[in-house]
Motif scaffolding. Structure first.
Motif, short mmCIF file in Angstrom:
data_model
loop_
_atom_site.label_atom_id
_atom_site.label_comp_id
_atom_site.label_asym_id
_atom_site.label_seq_id
_atom_site.Cartn_x
_atom_site.Cartn_y
_atom_site.Cartn_z
N PHE A 80 0.82 -1.21 0.00
CA PHE A 80 0.00 0.00 0.00
C PHE A 80 0.85 1.26 0.00
N ALA A 81 2.02 1.21 0.63
CA ALA A 81 2.89 2.39 0.76
C ALA A 81 4.29 2.04 0.29
N PRO A 82 5.01 2.97 -0.30
CA PRO A 82 6.39 2.71 -0.73
C PRO A 82 7.29 2.49 0.48
N ARG A 83 8.45 1.89 0.24
CA ARG A 83 9.40 1.69 1.32
C ARG A 83 9.90 3.05 1.81
N PRO A 84 9.98 3.26 3.13
CA PRO A 84 10.50 4.54 3.65
C PRO A 84 11.93 4.80 3.20
N PRO A 85 12.35 6.07 3.20
CA PRO A 85 13.70 6.41 2.75
C PRO A 85 14.81 5.82 3.62
N ALA A 86 14.50 5.50 4.90
CA ALA A 86 15.52 4.95 5.80
C ALA A 86 14.88 3.87 6.66
N ILE A 87 15.72 3.02 7.27
CA ILE A 87 15.22 2.00 8.20
C ILE A 87 14.43 2.66 9.32
N LEU A 88 15.00 3.73 9.88
CA LEU A 88 14.37 4.46 10.97
C LEU A 88 14.66 5.94 10.78
N SER A 89 13.64 6.75 10.86
CA SER A 89 13.80 8.20 10.79
C SER A 89 12.88 8.83 11.82
N VAL A 90 13.43 9.77 12.61
CA VAL A 90 12.65 10.50 13.62
C VAL A 90 12.63 11.97 13.21
N PHE A 91 11.46 12.59 13.31
CA PHE A 91 11.30 13.93 12.76
C PHE A 91 10.21 14.67 13.52
N GLU A 92 10.19 16.00 13.33
CA GLU A 92 9.14 16.82 13.92
C GLU A 92 7.81 16.48 13.23
N MET A 93 6.79 16.24 14.02
CA MET A 93 5.49 15.86 13.48
C MET A 93 4.78 17.10 12.96
N PRO A 94 4.54 17.21 11.64
CA PRO A 94 3.87 18.41 11.12
C PRO A 94 2.40 18.46 11.54
N PRO A 95 1.86 19.66 11.73
CA PRO A 95 0.45 19.79 12.14
C PRO A 95 -0.52 19.06 11.20
N LEU A 96 -0.25 19.10 9.89
CA LEU A 96 -1.14 18.42 8.95
C LEU A 96 -1.20 16.93 9.23
N ALA A 97 -0.04 16.31 9.52
CA ALA A 97 -0.02 14.88 9.81
C ALA A 97 -0.77 14.57 11.10
N ARG A 98 -0.64 15.44 12.11
CA ARG A 98 -1.40 15.24 13.36
C ARG A 98 -2.90 15.28 13.10
N GLU A 99 -3.32 16.22 12.27
CA GLU A 99 -4.75 16.33 11.97
C GLU A 99 -5.24 15.12 11.19
N LEU A 100 -4.40 14.60 10.30
CA LEU A 100 -4.80 13.40 9.54
C LEU A 100 -4.93 12.20 10.48
N LEU A 101 -4.00 12.06 11.43
CA LEU A 101 -4.11 10.97 12.41
C LEU A 101 -5.39 11.13 13.23
N PHE A 102 -5.70 12.35 13.62
CA PHE A 102 -6.92 12.59 14.38
C PHE A 102 -8.16 12.20 13.57
N ALA A 103 -8.15 12.56 12.29
CA ALA A 103 -9.30 12.24 11.44
C ALA A 103 -9.46 10.75 11.22
N LEU A 104 -8.34 10.00 11.26
CA LEU A 104 -8.38 8.57 11.01
C LEU A 104 -8.54 7.73 12.28
N ARG A 105 -8.59 8.37 13.42
CA ARG A 105 -8.75 7.65 14.68
C ARG A 105 -10.02 6.81 14.63
N GLY A 106 -9.90 5.58 15.05
CA GLY A 106 -11.04 4.68 15.01
C GLY A 106 -11.01 3.72 13.83
N ILE A 107 -10.09 3.94 12.88
CA ILE A 107 -9.95 3.00 11.75
C ILE A 107 -8.98 1.91 12.18
N GLY A 108 -9.53 0.79 12.65
CA GLY A 108 -8.71 -0.31 13.16
C GLY A 108 -8.41 -1.34 12.10
#
Length: 252
Positions: A80-108
């Motif tokens: 469903f998703a392409p392979r990430p650019p690195a094995i592990l990457s840690v980054f600042e969570m952008p507001p748009l991504a937080r809102e998308l997670l909030f909107a998708l809450r409950g999709i199990g």
């Protein structure tokens, strides 16, 4: 779409020692409360609130939970998703991504994806895969030799002290010259640079742990001057401690 192509998991984790974490899906890990450390590919990251980690499917990552953590995770099948650019990457969570997670809450895992939620997941992938190419600076390289590991462990335990380099070298039974070569050869940092980075990472963790005063945090990580701590923190994160803490509150 298949129910397993993309879904969210919100879970509380109790404090745990270091464990190996490995998933068959690409994994977006967002710590809503608490902080953890992750290690892979010779790098160790701190993950407090306001940061997220993207972990590639099938890759082992060492995770340590020094405190209770509430995590919101999005899982994506490799088909469903392409392979990430690195094995592990840690980054600042952008507001748009937080809102998308909030909107998708409950999709199990057992919930089928309708076209609307599929579009939200694909938008989340677009945002996260792009931002993961600019990882956070709150990372420590992992040393290769036991001598340097002992030196870094001692430095971590004594961040609030005035530790001299010749004293550190003596405690790990190395000459200052040999230890200096180990620092540059194994982690690409001088011991002062490593100490400064460790202090900033610990300060970030302490801010995620609670409401402790910035002045107290500065003293705990070895700064007798609040202005010097504020300048070092801004140089490291691009934000003042007050701005950084405000971001933590907004993400919780």
């Amino acid at each position: 779409m298949s129910a397993q192509d993309a879904y969210l998991v919100v879970r509380d984790f109790a404090p745990e020692p270091e464990n190996i974490f490995q998933m068959p899906c690409h994994y977006l890990l967002y710590a809503e409360q608490g902080a953890m450390t992750l290690e892979a590919d010779g790098k160790r990251w701190t993950l407090p609130p306001a940061r997220a980690a993207l972990i590639a499917a099938g890759e082992p990552v060492r995770i340590t939970l020094p405190q209770r953590v509430r995590a919101c995770s999005a899982l994506f099948a490799p088909s469903f998703a392409p392979r990430p650019p690195a094995i592990l990457s840690v980054f600042e969570m952008p507001p748009l991504a937080r809102e998308l997670l909030f909107a998708l809450r409950g999709i199990g895992e057992s919930d089928p994806l309708d076209p609307y939620n599929e579009a939200l997941f694909r938008a989340l992938i677009a945002v996260i895969w792009r931002i993961s190419q600019r990882p956070s600076l709150a990372m420590m390289p992992v040393p290769r030799t036991e001598g340097l590991r002992r030196a870094l462990t001692l430095m971590q335990a004594r961040l609030g002290e005035s530790l001299r380099f010749d004293e550190l070298a003596g405690e790990v039974a190395m000459s200052p010259r040999s230890l200096a070569r180990r620092f540059m050869g194994e982690i690409g940092l001088t011991w002062r640079e490593a100490q400064r980075r460790m202090r900033m990472i610990r300060a970030i963790e302490m801010m995620a742990e609670g409401e402790r005063a910035v002045a107290d945090i500065a003293l705990c990580v070895g700064y007798s001057s609040l202005s010097a701590f504020n300048a070092a923190f801004r140089a490291f994160t691009g934000q003042t401690p007050t701005e950084f803490r405000k971001g933590l509150r907004l993400s919780s």
